[in-house]
Design a protein around this motif. Sequence first.
Motif, mmCIF file in Angstrom:
data_model
loop_
_atom_site.group_PDB
_atom_site.id
_atom_site.type_symbol
_atom_site.label_atom_id
_atom_site.label_comp_id
_atom_site.label_asym_id
_atom_site.label_seq_id
_atom_site.Cartn_x
_atom_site.Cartn_y
_atom_site.Cartn_z
ATOM 1 N N UNK A 20 74.632 76.568 -1.106
ATOM 2 C CA UNK A 20 74.851 77.811 -1.839
ATOM 3 C C UNK A 20 74.849 79.007 -0.908
ATOM 4 N N UNK A 21 73.942 79.016 0.050
ATOM 5 C CA UNK A 21 73.848 80.103 1.021
ATOM 6 C C UNK A 21 73.466 79.515 2.365
ATOM 7 N N UNK A 22 74.463 79.183 3.167
ATOM 8 C CA UNK A 22 74.228 78.474 4.419
ATOM 9 C C UNK A 22 73.586 79.378 5.465
ATOM 10 N N UNK A 23 72.642 78.804 6.202
ATOM 11 C CA UNK A 23 71.997 79.516 7.304
ATOM 12 C C UNK A 23 72.885 79.480 8.541
ATOM 13 N N UNK A 24 72.380 80.045 9.625
ATOM 14 C CA UNK A 24 73.048 79.914 10.897
ATOM 15 C C UNK A 24 72.974 78.443 11.349
ATOM 16 N N UNK A 25 73.840 78.046 12.245
ATOM 17 C CA UNK A 25 73.903 76.663 12.699
ATOM 18 C C UNK A 25 72.658 76.320 13.523
ATOM 19 N N UNK A 26 72.099 75.144 13.249
ATOM 20 C CA UNK A 26 70.957 74.627 13.989
ATOM 21 C C UNK A 26 71.408 73.376 14.740
ATOM 22 N N UNK A 27 71.199 73.371 16.049
ATOM 23 C CA UNK A 27 71.590 72.222 16.870
ATOM 24 C C UNK A 27 70.449 71.205 16.902
ATOM 25 N N UNK A 28 70.806 69.926 16.777
ATOM 26 C CA UNK A 28 69.791 68.876 16.751
ATOM 27 C C UNK A 28 70.379 67.584 17.298
ATOM 28 N N UNK A 29 69.513 66.608 17.461
ATOM 29 C CA UNK A 29 69.930 65.275 17.891
ATOM 30 C C UNK A 29 69.318 64.255 16.942
ATOM 31 N N UNK A 30 70.138 63.308 16.496
ATOM 32 C CA UNK A 30 69.631 62.287 15.578
ATOM 33 C C UNK A 30 68.668 61.354 16.303
ATOM 34 N N UNK A 45 73.069 73.002 8.912
ATOM 35 C CA UNK A 45 72.692 74.291 8.331
ATOM 36 C C UNK A 45 71.668 74.030 7.223
ATOM 37 N N UNK A 46 70.855 75.025 6.945
ATOM 38 C CA UNK A 46 69.905 74.956 5.843
ATOM 39 C C UNK A 46 70.454 75.770 4.683
ATOM 40 N N UNK A 47 70.182 75.327 3.472
ATOM 41 C CA UNK A 47 70.566 76.100 2.292
ATOM 42 C C UNK A 47 69.463 77.121 2.033
ATOM 43 N N UNK A 48 69.745 78.384 2.354
ATOM 44 C CA UNK A 48 68.717 79.414 2.232
ATOM 45 C C UNK A 48 68.255 79.601 0.791
ATOM 46 N N UNK A 49 69.106 79.288 -0.178
ATOM 47 C CA UNK A 49 68.702 79.434 -1.583
ATOM 48 C C UNK A 49 67.640 78.414 -1.974
ATOM 49 N N UNK A 50 67.440 77.383 -1.132
ATOM 50 C CA UNK A 50 66.445 76.353 -1.425
ATOM 51 C C UNK A 50 65.294 76.347 -0.414
ATOM 52 N N UNK A 51 65.244 77.355 0.444
ATOM 53 C CA UNK A 51 64.165 77.464 1.423
ATOM 54 C C UNK A 51 62.935 78.082 0.750
ATOM 55 N N UNK A 52 61.759 77.566 1.085
ATOM 56 C CA UNK A 52 60.502 78.067 0.535
ATOM 57 C C UNK A 52 59.667 78.665 1.665
ATOM 58 N N UNK A 53 58.948 79.734 1.351
ATOM 59 C CA UNK A 53 58.076 80.378 2.322
ATOM 60 C C UNK A 53 56.643 80.328 1.816
ATOM 61 N N UNK A 54 55.703 79.977 2.720
ATOM 62 C CA UNK A 54 54.301 79.838 2.358
ATOM 63 C C UNK A 54 53.422 80.624 3.326
ATOM 64 N N UNK A 55 52.288 81.093 2.804
ATOM 65 C CA UNK A 55 51.272 81.730 3.638
ATOM 66 C C UNK A 55 50.544 80.618 4.392
ATOM 67 N N UNK A 56 50.581 80.617 5.732
ATOM 68 C CA UNK A 56 49.951 79.522 6.482
ATOM 69 C C UNK A 56 48.438 79.495 6.350
ATOM 70 N N UNK A 57 47.842 80.617 5.940
ATOM 71 C CA UNK A 57 46.394 80.664 5.772
ATOM 72 C C UNK A 57 45.950 80.070 4.456
ATOM 73 N N UNK A 58 46.454 80.612 3.361
ATOM 74 C CA UNK A 58 46.066 80.146 2.022
ATOM 75 C C UNK A 58 46.912 78.976 1.542
ATOM 76 N N UNK A 59 48.114 78.851 2.086
ATOM 77 C CA UNK A 59 49.046 77.830 1.622
ATOM 78 C C UNK A 59 49.820 78.242 0.391
#
Length: 409
Positions: A292-302, A357-371
Motif C-alpha cells: 500500500x505504501x512502499x518504503x525505500x529499497x532495502x538490500x539483503x541476502x537470502x 521493500x516494507x509496507x509502511x501502512x503495516x509497520x508498527x512502532x513500539x516504545x522500547x522501554x515499556x513495550x
Amino acid sequence: MARVTLEHVTKRYEDVTAVDDMNLEIEDGEFVCLVGPSGCGKSTTMETIAGLTKPTEGTIHIGDRDVTKLPPKDRGVSMVFQNIALFPHMNVYENISFGLRLRKYDKDEIDRRVDQAADIVQLEGMLEREPNELSGGQQQRVAIARAIVREPDVFLMDEPLANLDAKLRVHMRTELQRLHKQLETTIIYVTHDQAEAMTMSDRIAVINAGELQQIDPPLVCYNEPANRFVAGFIGSPSMNFVEGELTAGGLSTEHFDLEFDASAIDVPSGEAITMGVRPEDIYLTKNVDSATSASEVVEARTDVLEPMGDQIFVYLSLDETSAEMMTSDEASAASNQLLMSVDPDTDIDEDQSISVVLDRSKVHLFDPGTGNAIAHGVESLSHATPETEAGAETADVARADSESGGRRE
C-alpha cells in the motif's frame, strides 16, 4: 447464559504471583479465549472462575451473583479439561450422566438431557460403547457432552484439544464453533495455541506473566497489538522487530532507514524506538505494487528458505554476518535478520542478493522501554498537504456536528 466479571483478581502462591490484578469482563453468550505462553496464568485465571482456586484478592461475578466464595457446584459452570478423564468402567451413557445421577436427578430427565447432548455432539448410537472403543475425538465429545448435560451458565474449557493429533484438532475446532452457535452460551477457553484462539473466539484475552495485556477481537490483536509482547505472540511466524532511532525524517536503523513524518508521533527526535513488521508485509521490489505504501529499497541476502506449501519463508541477512556463526536463538533475535514470506512459485534461491521493500501502512512502532504501541502504520504520517488538511478540518466539523446532534452554537 451469564456475564462473567473479574475485578482486581490476584492469586499469589507464597512469593509467586500467578495472576496479577486481573480485570476482565466477558459478555453473555461470548466465546473468549485466554491465550498466552505456558505459565502465564491463564489456567489459574480459569480455575478461580470455576472455584477450584480461591483468589488472594478481588471478586468474581457470574451473572448478578458474587461467586467469589461459592463452591464450584454452586457457580453454574461446567468444565472440560485437557485430560478427558472418562471412567473406563462406565459406558458412554454412564459417563455423560454421572454428574446428574450423583445429584439424584429423575431418570426421565437424565435420559432427556443425555439424548439431547448426544445429538448435539453427534454421539447417537454410541451410548452403549465403552471409552476404549472410541477414537480420541469421540472421547473428547463425551467429555463435552458430560459438561452440556449440566446446562450451565458458563462453559470453561482448559486446553481440551491439546492431546489430539493436528488433523483432529482442526476438526474439533469446527465442532466447538458449531456447538457455541447451537447452545448460545458463554464459553471461556484456555489455550496456548494462537490458531485456536484466532479461529474460534469472539475476543482474545492475551495474558503474560499473570497480567492481562490486551482483550480484543482476533484481528484487532493481530493488526493493532497493544504492545510488543502481543505483537510477537499473535501471528505465526512471529513479527520482525528492529531497533532504531527516531529522526526528523523517520526511523534510522543500523541497516536501513524508514522515511515518514516523525512529527506526527509524540516521541522526541533522537529517542530509541522499536519497529515491527510482519513477514507478509515485506515484498520483493518486483512486487512493489502489492504494498500500500512502499518504503525505500532495502538490500539483503537470502539465508535459509523454508517451503511451507502455500508460501515460502525466506530468512534475510541485512549484512555480511553469517547466520551459521550464531546459535538459533541469536539468529532469531539478531537485528541483522528479517523473515519474509513469498508465494510458493517465487523464483528465489539461498545466498542470493535481493532488494525488498516494507509496507509502511503495516509497520508498527513500539516504545522500547515499556513495550507499548506508539503507532500502527506510518503511511498516514507523511506531511499533510493543503487538501488533506482541509479534508481533516471538514471531518472534524462533521464529527462535532454528530456529537452535538447537529446543533450549532
